[in-house]
Enzyme design. Structure first.
Site, PDB file in Angstrom:
ATOM      1  N   ARG A   1     -35.239 -29.391  53.269  1.00  0.00           N
ATOM      2  CA  ARG A   1     -36.638 -29.134  53.609  1.00  0.00           C
ATOM      3  C   ARG A   1     -37.460 -28.629  52.426  1.00  0.00           C
ATOM      4  O   ARG A   1     -38.652 -28.870  52.337  1.00  0.00           O
ATOM      5  CB  ARG A   1     -36.690 -28.068  54.710  1.00  0.00           C
ATOM      6  CG  ARG A   1     -36.918 -28.681  56.059  1.00  0.00           C
ATOM      7  CD  ARG A   1     -37.050 -27.611  57.085  1.00  0.00           C
ATOM      8  NE  ARG A   1     -36.078 -26.535  56.839  1.00  0.00           N
ATOM      9  CZ  ARG A   1     -35.806 -25.588  57.702  1.00  0.00           C
ATOM     10  NH1 ARG A   1     -36.414 -25.541  58.839  1.00  0.00           N
ATOM     11  NH2 ARG A   1     -34.911 -24.655  57.439  1.00  0.00           N
TER      12      ARG A   1
ATOM     13  N   LYS B   1     -16.933 -28.811  60.292  1.00  0.00           N
ATOM     14  CA  LYS B   1     -16.720 -27.917  61.414  1.00  0.00           C
ATOM     15  C   LYS B   1     -17.782 -26.825  61.387  1.00  0.00           C
ATOM     16  O   LYS B   1     -18.328 -26.588  60.312  1.00  0.00           O
ATOM     17  CB  LYS B   1     -15.306 -27.348  61.388  1.00  0.00           C
ATOM     18  CG  LYS B   1     -15.096 -26.184  60.388  1.00  0.00           C
ATOM     19  CD  LYS B   1     -13.773 -25.557  60.583  1.00  0.00           C
ATOM     20  CE  LYS B   1     -13.864 -24.227  61.274  1.00  0.00           C
ATOM     21  NZ  LYS B   1     -14.151 -23.068  60.445  1.00  0.00           N
TER      22      LYS B   1
ATOM     23  N   HIS C   1     -10.973 -28.960  56.165  1.00  0.00           N
ATOM     24  CA  HIS C   1     -10.589 -28.903  54.751  1.00  0.00           C
ATOM     25  C   HIS C   1      -9.111 -28.572  54.557  1.00  0.00           C
ATOM     26  O   HIS C   1      -8.562 -28.808  53.493  1.00  0.00           O
ATOM     27  CB  HIS C   1     -11.518 -27.988  53.947  1.00  0.00           C
ATOM     28  CG  HIS C   1     -11.258 -26.519  54.108  1.00  0.00           C
ATOM     29  ND1 HIS C   1     -11.722 -25.796  55.169  1.00  0.00           N
ATOM     30  CD2 HIS C   1     -10.592 -25.644  53.336  1.00  0.00           C
ATOM     31  CE1 HIS C   1     -11.356 -24.546  55.044  1.00  0.00           C
ATOM     32  NE2 HIS C   1     -10.654 -24.420  53.932  1.00  0.00           N
TER      33      HIS C   1
ATOM     34  N   LYS D   1      -5.746 -29.949  51.551  1.00  0.00           N
ATOM     35  CA  LYS D   1      -4.935 -29.087  50.669  1.00  0.00           C
ATOM     36  C   LYS D   1      -3.698 -29.858  50.232  1.00  0.00           C
ATOM     37  O   LYS D   1      -3.066 -30.553  51.024  1.00  0.00           O
ATOM     38  CB  LYS D   1      -4.546 -27.794  51.386  1.00  0.00           C
ATOM     39  CG  LYS D   1      -5.763 -26.888  51.610  1.00  0.00           C
ATOM     40  CD  LYS D   1      -5.354 -25.533  52.111  1.00  0.00           C
ATOM     41  CE  LYS D   1      -6.558 -24.717  52.557  1.00  0.00           C
ATOM     42  NZ  LYS D   1      -7.082 -23.814  51.541  1.00  0.00           N
TER      43      LYS D   1
ATOM     44  N   GLU E   1      -5.559 -13.979  55.830  1.00  0.00           N
ATOM     45  CA  GLU E   1      -6.655 -13.816  54.865  1.00  0.00           C
ATOM     46  C   GLU E   1      -6.847 -12.330  54.588  1.00  0.00           C
ATOM     47  O   GLU E   1      -6.670 -11.504  55.489  1.00  0.00           O
ATOM     48  CB  GLU E   1      -7.945 -14.383  55.444  1.00  0.00           C
ATOM     49  CG  GLU E   1      -7.912 -15.872  55.669  1.00  0.00           C
ATOM     50  CD  GLU E   1      -9.287 -16.382  56.053  1.00  0.00           C
ATOM     51  OE1 GLU E   1     -10.059 -16.731  55.150  1.00  0.00           O
ATOM     52  OE2 GLU E   1      -9.595 -16.395  57.255  1.00  0.00           O
TER      53      GLU E   1
ATOM     54  N   HIS F   1      -7.764 -25.572  61.945  1.00  0.00           N
ATOM     55  CA  HIS F   1      -6.866 -25.574  60.787  1.00  0.00           C
ATOM     56  C   HIS F   1      -5.390 -25.422  61.191  1.00  0.00           C
ATOM     57  O   HIS F   1      -4.533 -26.188  60.764  1.00  0.00           O
ATOM     58  CB  HIS F   1      -7.227 -24.446  59.811  1.00  0.00           C
ATOM     59  CG  HIS F   1      -8.654 -24.491  59.319  1.00  0.00           C
ATOM     60  ND1 HIS F   1      -9.324 -25.662  59.104  1.00  0.00           N
ATOM     61  CD2 HIS F   1      -9.523 -23.509  58.986  1.00  0.00           C
ATOM     62  CE1 HIS F   1     -10.550 -25.400  58.662  1.00  0.00           C
ATOM     63  NE2 HIS F   1     -10.693 -24.097  58.589  1.00  0.00           N
TER      64      HIS F   1
HETATM   65  C1  BG6 Z   1     -13.064 -21.702  57.232  1.00  0.00           C
HETATM   66  C2  BG6 Z   1     -13.306 -20.547  58.157  1.00  0.00           C
HETATM   67  O1  BG6 Z   1     -13.023 -22.909  57.946  1.00  0.00           O
HETATM   68  O2  BG6 Z   1     -11.823 -21.519  56.564  1.00  0.00           O
HETATM   69  C3  BG6 Z   1     -13.298 -19.239  57.392  1.00  0.00           C
HETATM   70  O3  BG6 Z   1     -14.560 -20.709  58.805  1.00  0.00           O
HETATM   71  C4  BG6 Z   1     -12.025 -19.101  56.591  1.00  0.00           C
HETATM   72  O4  BG6 Z   1     -13.441 -18.139  58.275  1.00  0.00           O
HETATM   73  C5  BG6 Z   1     -11.767 -20.348  55.755  1.00  0.00           C
HETATM   74  O5  BG6 Z   1     -12.152 -17.962  55.760  1.00  0.00           O
HETATM   75  C6  BG6 Z   1     -10.403 -20.289  55.105  1.00  0.00           C
HETATM   76  O6  BG6 Z   1     -10.260 -21.358  54.204  1.00  0.00           O
HETATM   77  P1  BG6 Z   1      -9.303 -21.215  52.940  1.00  0.00           P
HETATM   78  O7  BG6 Z   1      -9.301 -22.572  52.337  1.00  0.00           O
HETATM   79  O8  BG6 Z   1      -9.903 -20.163  52.063  1.00  0.00           O
HETATM   80  O9  BG6 Z   1      -7.967 -20.802  53.462  1.00  0.00           O
END
Ligand code: BG6
Length: 484
Positions: free
Chosen positions: A51, A148, A178, A182, A216, A240
């Site tokens: 935009r 997503k 994603h 990996k 994480e 995931h």
């Molecule tokens: C994302 C989530 O899809 O994946 C996040 O929304 C998360 O909350 C992230 O932190 C983790 O991805 P990666 O590649 O850092 O493990």
């Protein structure tokens, strides 16, 4: 090692949401790295569409800033940055009106791959798709990429799929998860289906259980508003971890082709048993530091959304009958550590007697950090003193085995975007897979929401709520260590 960069066909990639966070952090730096490696054709074009009222020069300056922030200095040079910027263009676009569409349609070239990245809120998917067709930007060979969250339940996912399919064929839709980009995740398939060694043992006869951990160390900091509406189940587990589970548990596809692989993954999701509440542990992190507890970082101080979830799953098919799959993921845990561990059964009879203790082979596939695999085998502890047994890892750290080039693993986004250009959907989720995952997820979320179950608390920096350990205590099982 020889370079494995295989150039892709020439393309025009339009990024809707081209000034947004994902574009700045992931999409543009990822594309730059592919350009830097020589994989992108010199005259490939990336068109930011958003935009903001900006011209080409203005956007190029924005892209340059993003590269400076998100690509390490030693991975870029002035020459490659300038070369990359030459291929960058911009159009100010109105997703809900007609502004900018004519300009976009004249910018697009014929005879090159055409892809549209919808890095925008799902509510804009429909309006964008309509205008892409209305202004003759989209044709039967173009591709669209969506991110997503793909819905927040079955109903909304179905509605999104319908919106997209009203305008595009499923073969044109690339739904990104994603985790599938990996390196180790793809290696899981190579290991399973490229070797004779593992597949004969990959079943209920030899496998005691499987653990999938995505831990994480970060919290929800700054994303509280989004996260509190999702929680670990919607944010990580439904997509995931579910994908990791599918690749671990699926039957060998007949070919490494998109539909053959996705058909097998879908069968795994459909074979999942409903999970009862005693097989689910949810948690929220707490911290003595002011402002660092989950409930202080989200708007609702009474929120029952989980920042951690662990569950025991059962897959009802011949291969996995009776084998528990333990999955867990959470924020603010001890470390950023992700792995899939396949824990094999004990040898049927120990010739070394009770004193030798219990030993199990474990195959671990590490996603991060330090991607690689370990196969733990039992050997004799060296030295005198009798037959003492010890488990040692046969370390298959890719960087050690394959040389320095293996350290330069492309980020998941880089690989996935190149797959879009190549027209390879293997590592993207098909609409029916997403719907099946929601169909399995919905009753679980509804269950704890209706019951008003409050998550357990766990300390920031710990391995999660203590209650999660109880899921595994049967038969002497325990969670594997989360290693910093
Ligand atoms: C994302 C989530 O899809 O994946 C996040 O929304 C998360 O909350 C992230 O932190 C983790 O991805 P990666 O590649 O850092 O493990």
């Amino acid at each position: 090692m020889v370079s494995r960069v295989i150039p892709v066909d020439n393309f025009d990639l339009v990024i809707f949401g081209g000034t947004g966070d994902l574009a700045r952090r992931k999409i543009l730096p990822g594309l730059f790295r592919r350009y830097h490696s020589g994989q992108m054709p010199a005259d490939a074009r990336i068109i930011g569409a958003a935009r903001s009222d900006m011209d080409r020069k203005g956007y190029q300056a924005e892209v340059k800033k993003a590269l400076e922030e998100f690509v390490p200095k030693d991975a870029r040079s002035e020459k490659t940055v300038n070369g990359f910027l030459d291929g960058i263009d911009y159009v100010t676009i109105d997703a809900m009106g007609d502004g900018g569409w004519k300009e976009l349609s004249t910018m697009l070239r014929k005879d090159v791959v055409r892809a549209f990245y919808f890095s925008v809120a799902p509510s804009l998917f429909g309006p964008l798709a309509e205008r892409l067709h209305g202004h003759s930007c989209a044709g039967p060979s173009c591709r669209i990429v969506v991110e997503k969250p793909f819905g927040r339940d079955l109903e909304s996912a179905k509605a999104l799929n319908k919106t997209l399919r009203d305008h595009f064929d499923e073969s044109q839709i690339y739904r990104i998860d994603h985790y599938l980009g990996k390196e180790t995740v793809q290696n899981l398939m190579a290991v399973r289906f490229g070797n004779m060694l593992f597949e004969p043992l990959w079943n209920a006869q030899y496998v005691d259980h499987v653990q999938i951990t995505v831990a994480e160390s970060v919290g929800v900091d700054g994303r509280g508003a989004y996260y509190d509406k999702s929680g670990a189940m919607r944010d990580m587990m439904q997509n995931h971890l579910m994908q990791l589970l599918c690749l671990t548990a699926m039957e060998p596809p007949s070919r490494f082709d998109p539909d053959a692989v996705r058909d097998e993954k879908l069968k795994v999701i459909r074979a999942l048993e409903p999970v009862t509440p005693e097989h689910i542990v949810r948690g929220q992190y707490v911290s003595p530091e002011a402002g660092a507890s989950y409930l202080e970082q989200v708007e609702d101080p009474e929120s029952i959304t989980e920042s951690y979830i662990a569950m025991e799953l059962a897959i009802s098919n011949w291969r996995w009958a009776g084998v528990p799959f333990y999955l867990r993921t959470g924020k603010r845990l001890k470390a950023r550590y992700s792995e899939i561990a396949v824990v094999f059964k004990d040898a049927p009879h120990s010739i070394f007697g009770q004193a030798a203790g219990r030993h199990r082979n474990v195959l671990t596939i590490r996603l991060q950090p330090n991607e690689g695999m370990d196969l733990f085998v039992t050997i004799k502890e060296p030295g005198p003193g009798g037959m003492r047994l010890v488990d040692v890892p046969l370390d298959m750290t890719f960087a050690d085995a394959l040389g320095p080039e293996a350290e330069d693993v492309p980020d998941a986004y880089e690989r996935l975007i190149m797959d879009v250009i190549r027209g390879n959907q293997t590592l993207f989720m098909r609409g029916d897979e997403v719907e099946a995952a929601w169909a399995w997820t919905d009753p679980l979320i509804e269950g704890w929401t209706e019951r008003g179950d409050r998550p357990y608390t766990y300390d920031s920096g710990s391995t999660g709520p203590e209650e999660a350990a109880m899921l595994l205590h049967k038969e002497g099982r325990r969670w594997r260590e989360i290693r910093p």
